[in-house]
Design an enzyme around this catalytic site. Structure first.
Site, PDB file in Angstrom:
ATOM      1  N   GLY A 246       0.438  10.373  28.337  1.00 28.41           N
ATOM      2  CA  GLY A 246       1.412  10.060  29.398  1.00 28.41           C
ATOM      3  C   GLY A 246       0.711   9.556  30.648  1.00 28.41           C
ATOM      4  O   GLY A 246       0.074   8.504  30.632  1.00 28.41           O
TER       5      GLY A 246
ATOM      6  N   LYS B 199       2.247   3.892  20.906  1.00 22.68           N
ATOM      7  CA  LYS B 199       1.168   4.594  20.169  1.00 22.68           C
ATOM      8  C   LYS B 199       1.329   4.466  18.670  1.00 22.68           C
ATOM      9  O   LYS B 199       0.344   4.371  17.934  1.00 22.68           O
ATOM     10  CB  LYS B 199       1.106   6.062  20.585  1.00 22.68           C
ATOM     11  CG  LYS B 199       2.425   6.802  20.504  1.00 22.68           C
ATOM     12  CD  LYS B 199       3.039   7.023  21.865  1.00 22.68           C
ATOM     13  CE  LYS B 199       4.461   7.513  21.714  1.00 22.68           C
ATOM     14  NZ  LYS B 199       4.960   8.202  22.870  1.00 22.68           N
TER      15      LYS B 199
ATOM     16  N   ILE C  16      -1.897  10.865  32.157  1.00 20.63           N
ATOM     17  CA  ILE C  16      -3.316  11.240  32.288  1.00 20.63           C
ATOM     18  C   ILE C  16      -4.196  10.018  32.036  1.00 20.63           C
ATOM     19  O   ILE C  16      -4.070   9.383  30.995  1.00 20.63           O
ATOM     20  CB  ILE C  16      -3.706  12.330  31.257  1.00 20.63           C
ATOM     21  CG1 ILE C  16      -2.818  13.553  31.380  1.00 20.63           C
ATOM     22  CG2 ILE C  16      -5.166  12.704  31.394  1.00 20.63           C
ATOM     23  CD1 ILE C  16      -3.045  14.588  30.274  1.00 20.63           C
TER      24      ILE C  16
ATOM     25  N   LYS D  51      -1.626   9.481  18.668  1.00 17.64           N
ATOM     26  CA  LYS D  51      -2.467   9.500  19.869  1.00 17.64           C
ATOM     27  C   LYS D  51      -3.898   9.900  19.519  1.00 17.64           C
ATOM     28  O   LYS D  51      -4.857   9.386  20.103  1.00 17.64           O
ATOM     29  CB  LYS D  51      -1.856  10.452  20.896  1.00 17.64           C
ATOM     30  CG  LYS D  51      -0.511   9.953  21.429  1.00 17.64           C
ATOM     31  CD  LYS D  51       0.232  11.041  22.162  1.00 17.64           C
ATOM     32  CE  LYS D  51       1.555  10.557  22.717  1.00 17.64           C
ATOM     33  NZ  LYS D  51       2.410  11.653  23.201  1.00 17.64           N
TER      34      LYS D  51
ATOM     35  N   GLY E 125       7.450  11.772  29.962  1.00 19.33           N
ATOM     36  CA  GLY E 125       8.410  11.624  31.064  1.00 19.33           C
ATOM     37  C   GLY E 125       8.258  10.252  31.711  1.00 19.33           C
ATOM     38  O   GLY E 125       7.149   9.692  31.762  1.00 19.33           O
TER      39      GLY E 125
ATOM     40  N   THR F 139      13.359   5.080  29.020  1.00 15.30           N
ATOM     41  CA  THR F 139      12.975   6.044  30.055  1.00 15.30           C
ATOM     42  C   THR F 139      11.795   5.552  30.895  1.00 15.30           C
ATOM     43  O   THR F 139      11.820   5.638  32.125  1.00 15.30           O
ATOM     44  CB  THR F 139      12.581   7.370  29.369  1.00 15.30           C
ATOM     45  OG1 THR F 139      13.641   7.751  28.503  1.00 15.30           O
ATOM     46  CG2 THR F 139      12.338   8.463  30.376  1.00 15.30           C
ATOM     47  N   VAL F 140      10.742   5.044  30.236  1.00 21.38           N
ATOM     48  CA  VAL F 140       9.543   4.616  30.970  1.00 21.38           C
ATOM     49  C   VAL F 140       9.790   3.256  31.625  1.00 21.38           C
ATOM     50  O   VAL F 140       9.451   3.055  32.804  1.00 21.38           O
ATOM     51  CB  VAL F 140       8.328   4.549  30.016  1.00 21.38           C
ATOM     52  CG1 VAL F 140       7.093   4.060  30.760  1.00 21.38           C
ATOM     53  CG2 VAL F 140       8.065   5.925  29.382  1.00 21.38           C
TER      54      VAL F 140
ATOM     55  N   GLU G 145      -3.090   2.320  28.355  1.00 19.54           N
ATOM     56  CA  GLU G 145      -3.397   3.656  28.884  1.00 19.54           C
ATOM     57  C   GLU G 145      -2.220   4.617  28.695  1.00 19.54           C
ATOM     58  O   GLU G 145      -2.400   5.819  28.463  1.00 19.54           O
ATOM     59  CB  GLU G 145      -3.749   3.545  30.382  1.00 19.54           C
ATOM     60  CG  GLU G 145      -4.204   4.819  31.029  1.00 19.54           C
ATOM     61  CD  GLU G 145      -5.486   5.383  30.432  1.00 19.54           C
ATOM     62  OE1 GLU G 145      -6.529   4.743  30.545  1.00 19.54           O
ATOM     63  OE2 GLU G 145      -5.420   6.474  29.821  1.00 19.54           O
TER      64      GLU G 145
ATOM     65  N   GLU H  24      10.777  11.454  21.597  1.00 16.26           N
ATOM     66  CA  GLU H  24      10.976  10.111  21.060  1.00 16.26           C
ATOM     67  C   GLU H  24      12.436   9.947  20.640  1.00 16.26           C
ATOM     68  O   GLU H  24      13.166  10.934  20.495  1.00 16.26           O
ATOM     69  CB  GLU H  24      10.079   9.897  19.845  1.00 16.26           C
ATOM     70  CG  GLU H  24       8.599  10.019  20.140  1.00 16.26           C
ATOM     71  CD  GLU H  24       8.127   9.032  21.197  1.00 16.26           C
ATOM     72  OE1 GLU H  24       8.357   7.831  21.051  1.00 16.26           O
ATOM     73  OE2 GLU H  24       7.532   9.485  22.195  1.00 16.26           O
TER      74      GLU H  24
HETATM   75  N1  HSE Z   1       7.405  12.009  22.895  1.00 16.17           N
HETATM   76  C1  HSE Z   1       6.145  11.938  23.567  1.00 16.17           C
HETATM   77  C2  HSE Z   1       5.728  13.344  23.959  1.00 16.17           C
HETATM   78  C3  HSE Z   1       6.278  11.058  24.768  1.00 16.17           C
HETATM   79  O1  HSE Z   1       6.572  14.236  23.929  1.00 16.17           O
HETATM   80  O2  HSE Z   1       4.573  13.559  24.284  1.00 16.17           O
HETATM   81  C4  HSE Z   1       4.978  10.706  25.420  1.00 16.17           C
HETATM   82  O3  HSE Z   1       4.148   9.959  24.576  1.00 16.17           O
END
Ligand code: HSE
Length: 383
Positions: free
Chosen positions: A142, A113, A144, A213, A320, A19-20, A137, A198
């Site tokens: 995400g 992470k 931020i 995180k 996202g 996705t990213v 980062e 995920e």
């Molecule tokens: N699965 C993670 C979330 C994705 O929902 O925050 C972003 O790290």
């Protein structure tokens, strides 16, 4: 990375096309000239893409000269790249690939992470010993920006606590269940379809992703890589610990909290009390109108208290493809401009005394409970 002119293109090897990564590849293909404006003229050039299944690249427009391969180790050590962007996720083979990239003289960017939370100490040591940038980062919050500010503009502060909503999927689920009364399974499927969750969403709903995180944030705010598996993720119940993360939160819990002007949020907390770090990631009741209560859907919020700043908060999209690609691209721009690692000038990590603390707030006083919720209640002051 060494020996190249600072004006030469920054040659990028990308690992993964999820996705990213798709959004990163899209930007590096479609926005080359625009991005050059913010790198001081340096081109961000995607030269090689490593994917387990090359068929995944179908339907995506990619640079014409791009090399596409399923040999991930070849990509990580590629002599025609300057920086490796790892967006595969998971511990292995990701760690070996990152180590190979650093040992081959490449800078590294990752959003991983889980890997950083468990192996950050040794990856940091390797990047420091090689004097190569390691940036991540995108691993927290995400889109931020939080690690950069903690390492730079806010570096003068001595932090006492971090409180945060760090998982977009669970916040999306809790918001939709509370606002629309939707069943848990339907909302989770929706969050997966939107690319928030995920690959194994148990990591989201059981609080492991938020704990990962929090471990990274703890390194930046308190200077130590902690044992992420020691972070409690289950709320204290009368009969012992409840279920981890939000997996035990019911529609009834949310409805009762709402009648009392409260929302349930998966709150990550770390605080320093008398030289000890106290950490937890548990469902917590917060005021509907407070900063955390108003953090809806996929949004994340990170609040820090420290001296001399007092309290400071960051909020924005926590998951996202588009939002998270913003952080990855920001790291690429930073490296193209000559910046170092995400920790910038922060000193190397030191060991910490850790107290796993599931039921207390700010590390002091008993868990607060009311008749209306079986979760700790956060007493918030307006910002
Ligand atoms: N699965 C993670 C979330 C994705 O929902 O925050 C972003 O790290």
């Amino acid at each position: 990375m060494t020996g190249r002119s600072p004006d030469a293109p920054l040659r990028i090897a990308l690992l993964g096309l999820g996705t990213v990564a798709r959004e990163v590849a899209r930007a590096l293909t479609e926005r080359v000239n625009e991005l050059r404006l913010v790198t001081g003229g340096r081109e961000l050039q995607l030269v090689v893409l490593g994917v387990r299944d090359p068929g995944r690249s179908r339907g995506l427009e990619l640079p014409p000269d791009l090399r596409l391969t399923d040999d991930l180790a070849d990509v990580a050590g590629s002599p025609d790249a300057d920086v490796v962007v790892e967006l595969l996720g998971g511990l292995d083979p990701a760690e070996g690939l990152l180590r190979h990239a650093l040992e081959s003289g490449h800078g590294v960017i990752t959003a991983n992470k889980a890997l950083l939370a468990r192996r950050g100490l040794r990856l940091e040591a390797l990047a420091r010993s090689r004097e190569l940038p390691l940036r991540f980062e995108a691993a927290v919050g995400g889109g931020i920006p939080i690690l950069g500010p903690l390492a730079s503009d806010l570096a003068a502060n001595r932090w006492s606590s971090v409180r945060a909503i760090l998982n977009g999927t669970t916040n999306y689920i809790l918001s939709a269940m509370a606002d629309q009364g939707q069943p848990y399974a339907d909302v989770l499927a929706d969050a997966q379809a939107r690319g928030y969750a995920e690959a194994d969403p148990a990591g989201d709903v059981e609080g492991r992703d938020a704990a990962d995180k929090l471990a990274i944030l703890t390194r930046f705010a308190f200077g130590s890589w902690i044992d992420v598996d020691a972070i409690p993720r289950a709320p204290d119940g009368l009969d012992g610990p409840g279920r981890p993360g939000i997996s035990g939160v019911t529609g009834g819990d949310l409805a009762r909290a709402r009648e009392a002007g409260l929302m349930i949020r998966l709150l990550a907390q770390a605080s320093r009390v008398d030289g000890e770090l106290r950490v937890s990631v548990v469902p917590t009741a917060v005021a509907t109108g407070g900063g955390f209560g108003r953090t809806d859907g996929v949004e994340n919020r990170i609040e820090l208290r420290g001296e001399p700043i007092g309290r400071v908060a960051f909020s924005g999209p926590g998951a996202g493809g588009g939002a998270t690609s913003s952080a990855v691209l920001g790291d690429l721009i930073a490296i193209a401009r000559g910046a170092g690692s995400s920790w910038a000038g922060l000193p190397p990590a030191i060991p910490a005394r850790l107290v796993a603390d599931a039921g207390r707030l700010d590390g002091s006083g008993p868990t607060l409970r009311t008749d209306t919720t079986r979760y700790p209640v956060l007493e918030e002051q307006p910002l």
